[in-house]
Design a protein around this motif. Structure first.
Motif, PDB file in Angstrom:
ATOM      1  N   ASP A  23      -1.827   3.452   8.479  1.00 57.96           N
ATOM      2  CA  ASP A  23      -1.321   2.613   9.560  1.00 57.96           C
ATOM      3  C   ASP A  23      -0.799   1.320   8.937  1.00 57.96           C
ATOM      4  OD1 ASP A  23      -0.739   1.239  11.858  1.00 57.96           O
ATOM      5  OD2 ASP A  23      -2.823   0.734  12.315  1.00 57.96           O
ATOM      6  N   PRO A  24       0.519   1.105   8.929  1.00 62.48           N
ATOM      7  CA  PRO A  24       1.067  -0.082   8.269  1.00 62.48           C
ATOM      8  C   PRO A  24       0.476  -1.399   8.778  1.00 62.48           C
ATOM      9  CG  PRO A  24       2.816   1.482   8.775  1.00 62.48           C
ATOM     10  CD  PRO A  24       1.569   1.986   9.442  1.00 62.48           C
ATOM     11  N   GLN A  25       0.182  -1.473  10.073  1.00 63.95           N
ATOM     12  CA  GLN A  25      -0.356  -2.731  10.606  1.00 63.95           C
ATOM     13  C   GLN A  25      -1.761  -2.994  10.075  1.00 63.95           C
ATOM     14  OE1 GLN A  25      -0.073  -2.560  14.876  1.00 63.95           O
ATOM     15  NE2 GLN A  25       2.132  -3.024  14.874  1.00 63.95           N
ATOM     16  N   THR A  26      -2.597  -1.975  10.051  1.00 67.28           N
ATOM     17  CA  THR A  26      -3.951  -2.154   9.519  1.00 67.28           C
ATOM     18  C   THR A  26      -3.911  -2.506   8.043  1.00 67.28           C
ATOM     19  OG1 THR A  26      -4.844  -0.580  11.121  1.00 67.28           O
ATOM     20  CG2 THR A  26      -6.173  -1.036   9.165  1.00 67.28           C
ATOM     21  N   ALA A  27      -3.089  -1.778   7.277  1.00 66.46           N
ATOM     22  CA  ALA A  27      -2.982  -2.068   5.848  1.00 66.46           C
ATOM     23  C   ALA A  27      -2.436  -3.466   5.611  1.00 66.46           C
ATOM     24  CB  ALA A  27      -2.097  -1.024   5.177  1.00 66.46           C
TER      25      ALA A  27
END
Length: 836
Positions: free
Chosen positions: A548-552
């Motif tokens: 998940d780009p946002q979490t990363a």
């Protein structure tokens, strides 16, 4: 194995009363019989003399490969090219031909002609088999005693003791060389008879590569093969046989060599092709649009690295210092050795850059560099740890394409082009082995120094992190196996000293320039959140299949610094492998290394997730050491990638050996399940900002003279560095104020990203990104003149962009002059200001 005389009588008509103790197979490479007759006479005398001194007696036989063989012998014995020896007519299940070789000398049936090497080995009957050629045998069999002593040391496990390879390069490097492209791999070698007959019966090649194929097959059976120097009488050297046409007949066919090379190395080449395909898939969107695509998550790093490629090419082709430039950062310039210019690759690829451009070089380095890194990790794992090729390939793929590597692939070639690291580790392990004596320690120490030197010119920080990981691994091994470490430290220590003696003279000036030359700096500030969050170790990266780009993004510095993100299934699997194989000292040392690297990567202050609590981290002691003050501590977690790769390879190798098919299937599915979430997705791209027509048309030449700088608005910095791409497209015809590079700031010369900011550059950046321009008065105008004079500005250029009107209005007030619209840019000629 001894053969009774009755069997020999039935096959050859010979009547010697004792079993054959030594079979000598002489390869003449097609030399005519008239030239080999004196050699045969000398060998017969030598063998008779040796046989007389053998304890308990014993006979010998000499099989000559090549001359005087019947024209149809190869066909009759099933050794014609393309024929499987096991299907040969007249061949018994042991692999021996049922037809007797033809006598070379009627007066001595012990000397016989055989058409091929394979047939000679299969029809031999000796307990030991000596392979030699005319060049080595011309001076007698003086080296036989050395080989015999080596074979007698461990007769139950040793297949062959070969003489030192006479190729100087191969001997110096201590590597096998390209299999199939040399004919003297076994130019002088002593085999255990039964093992030799089994190995040659299993061979399928017919040209010079058969030697390498046989050695590889022996090693696959777990048999020991060894190379040792052969002492010869003083003043005598091997004689090279000369043939018409310059080469022996079997060596005159390059097509045969190429075919056998591919057949012998089909597995390794298939793995290499897999890694190239995987790397191409990762970067295919860039390859499909080299002119218009830009890595979406690269921030400004792609612009920066293409600039490094271009400036290195420009410096070298114009015979300028490759370690410094004033192309950006005017007037102070850039210390290129203190930046990730990767001279070890950008310099050799100058022809590619000149013909195809810096973007092609950038994408080529990333693609082939990651593929080469995967292959060398595979090579190291296969060579030293596992027997199953696909297990080693899986381990190499994880080591080279782990989530941190994919993140850095967005614009940090120095952190993904790591093909030298496994080679450096292999040389260090060779030194630890210390089995070849002092000469090998010197050789491996010299090569370790050369490899480290080259890695310095590819990436210093990866080498430093590798050294840290190796020190941790060595200390861990000291805990689990003190005896092994005690035996290894002397040759390793001596080898490291030799490596430093080789490396330091080669890098002393570049490193002096880096740390004490113009625009050098002492450390780089990365902020307080450069370490990994503990959650970052168990989450997935933005470009992982389950990511998940946002979490990363919340758990990392930026999209190019997602330095952990292995995911909890892979970490849990690694822990299970450690429990499963805990009896292995290697696994215990790897486990300790991985855990320590992960903990160090948390930084000097470790936040407890979902709380406001922070704990002191062990990195606070490391960061005080020289060189480590500039390391982003989160990158230390990249050490876990090869650790996990090796653990996966070991597990797959153990699974492949499971007796039950169901167990093998379940094991492979389990490994696939833990790797699936971290499979890399192709890197995303965006449309690249176009280069202004003011630059591409060459109109800039009317406004910027030699020694002057072009001031792009806003000035290039780590946030926006498109002007670096303008400069590359203009073949470095102009210099730039500002820039994106590592350089010094302040009296302490602390390292920062970009040029030191000035009042005018800060003002223009604020206006570009939404701030209202201040009221322009005499003080602002005087400061603008001072800043332009400092930059040696020739022209100020505002290309089409957001808030162009506000920027033009602000500069018009500051410079008290309207701009000139040149194609798609507003331009102020300020050269006179710079000279005033």
């Amino acid at each position: 194995m001894s053969a009774p005389s009755e069997r020999l009588d039935a096959r050859t008509g010979a009547t010697w009363p004792q079993p054959v103790r030594l079979s000598v197979i002489l390869r003449t490479h097609g030399a005519p019989a008239a030239r080999t007759a004196p050699l045969l006479a000398r060998l017969r005398a030598d063998l008779d003399e040796r046989a007389a001194s053998w304890p308990g007696g014993g006979a010998w036989e000499l099989l000559v490969v090549g001359p005087d063989a019947p024209a149809d012998a190869a066909t009759h014995r099933g050794d014609a090219p393309g024929t499987d020896p096991s299907d040969a007519p007249g061949t018994d299940p042991s692999g021996r031909s049922g037809e007797a070789p033809a006598p070379v000398q009627p007066d001595d049936p012990r000397i016989r002609a055989v058409p091929t090497l394979r047939a000679a080995v299969r029809t031999s009957t000796g307990r030991r088999i000596l392979l030699t050629d005319a060049a080595h045998a011309a001076t007698g069999l003086h080296g036989l005693d050395d080989l015999q002593s080596g074979l007698d040391l461990a007769p139950d496990t040793t297949a062959v003791i070969s003489g030192r390879h006479r190729n100087p390069l191969v001997r110096a490097l201590g590597i096998p060389g390209p299999p199939g492209f040399r004919a003297d791999t076994l130019a002088f070698a002593l085999f255990d008879g039964p093992r030799a007959r089994a190995a040659f019966a299993a061979s399928t090649l017919h040209g010079p590569a058969i030697d390498a194929e046989v050695l590889r097959w022996c090693r696959a059976q777990g048999w020991r093969t060894e190379e040792r120097p052969v002492r010869r009488p003083a003043g005598e050297r091997p004689v090279r046989e000369r043939h018409r046409g310059g080469r022996p007949p079997r060596e005159r066919h390059p097509g045969l060599r190429v075919r056998e090379f591919f057949r012998l190395n089909a597995g390794g080449l298939a793995v290499a092709a897999f890694f190239v395909a995987l790397a191409f898939l990762l970067f295919h969107r860039l390859w499909l649009d080299l002119d218009g695509a830009y890595l979406r998550d690269a921030l400004q790093d792609q612009n920066q690295w293409e600039w490094f490629v271009g400036v290195t090419t420009d410096n070298i082709t114009h015979l300028r210092n490759p370690l410094f430039t004033t192309a950006q950062g005017m007037p102070d310039g850039v210390n290129l050795m203190a930046n990730a210019t990767m001279l070890g690759l950008t310099v050799p690829l100058i022809p590619v850059t000149l013909v195809f451009g810096a973007t092609v070089t950038f994408v080529l380095v990333l693609t082939l560099g990651m593929a080469a890194s995967g292959w060398t990790w595979y090579w190291l794992i296969r060579r030293r740890l596992v027997r199953t090729r696909w297990a080693a390939a899986a381990g190499g793929a994880l080591a080279a394409f782990a989530p941190p590597m994919i993140s850095h692939a967005n614009g940090h070639p120095n952190f993904v082009v790591l093909f030298m690291i496994p080679l450096i580790i292999d040389r260090a392990l060779r030194l630890c082995d210390g089995s070849d004596g002092g000469r090998a320690v010197v050789r491996d120490g010299v090569l370790l120094g050369l490899f480290a030197t080259y890695q310095i010119f590819i990436g210093e920080e990866p080498l430093l992190i590798t050294a840290l990981g190796l020190v941790v691994f060595a200390l861990a091994y000291l805990v689990v196996d003190r005896e092994r470490v005690r035996a290894a430290w002397r040759p390793l220590g001596l080898g490291v000293v030799i490596a430093l003696a080789v490396c330091l003279p080669l890098v002393v000036f570049p490193l002096y320039w880096q740390f004490s030359g113009p625009q050098s700096y002492h450390s780089v500030l990365h902020g307080d959140n450069a370490g990994n969050s503990p959650r970052a170790l168990i989450e997935y990266a933005g470009r992982s299949l389950f990511g998940d780009p946002q979490t990363a993004g919340k758990l990392s510095l930026n999209t190019t610094e997602q330095n952990a993100f292995y995911g909890w299934p892979l970490l849990a699997f690694g822990a299970l492998v450690c429990v499963w194989m805990w009896r292995s000292r290697l696994v215990r040392a790897l486990a300790i290394t991985g855990v320590v690297a992960a903990v160090l990567s948390l930084g000097p202050i470790v936040p407890v997730p979902r709380t406001d609590i922070t704990l002191p981290g062990p990195w606070r002691w490391i960061t005080k050491l020289p060189l480590f003050e500039s390391v982003i501590e989160g990158r230390v977690a990249m050490v876990c990638a090869p650790v996990l790769g090796i653990l996966v390879a070991l597990a797959l190798d153990r699974i492949a050996a499971a007796p039950a098919r169901e167990h093998r299937t379940l094991g492979v599915l389990a490994v696939a399940a833990v790797l699936l979430p971290v499979l890399p997705l192709p890197l995303a791209v965006r449309e690249r900002a176009p280069v202004p027509a003011f630059i591409t048309s060459g109109a800039w030449k009317e406004y910027v003279r030699d020694g002057e700088a072009l001031v792009a608005v806003p000035l290039p910095d780590p946030g926006v560095a498109d002007a670096l791409h303008w400069q590359v497209e203009a073949d470095f015809g102009f210099k730039l104020a500002g820039g994106y590079y590592n350089g010094p700031w302040g009296p302490e010369r602390t390292g920062i990203y970009g040029a030191p900011p000035r009042h005018l550059s800060n003002l223009l950046r604020d206006v570009r990104y939404g701030a209202e321009p201040p009221t322009i008065g005499p003080e602002w105008r005087a400061q603008a003149r001072r800043d332009l004079s400092y930059w040696k500005a020739g022209a100020v250029v505002v290309p089409e962009q957001d808030r162009s009107a506000e920027l033009v209005r602000t500069l018009t007030d500051l410079l008290e002059a309207p701009p000139v619209k040149v194609r798609d840019a507003w331009v102020w000629r300020v050269g006179r200001v710079g000279r005033s």
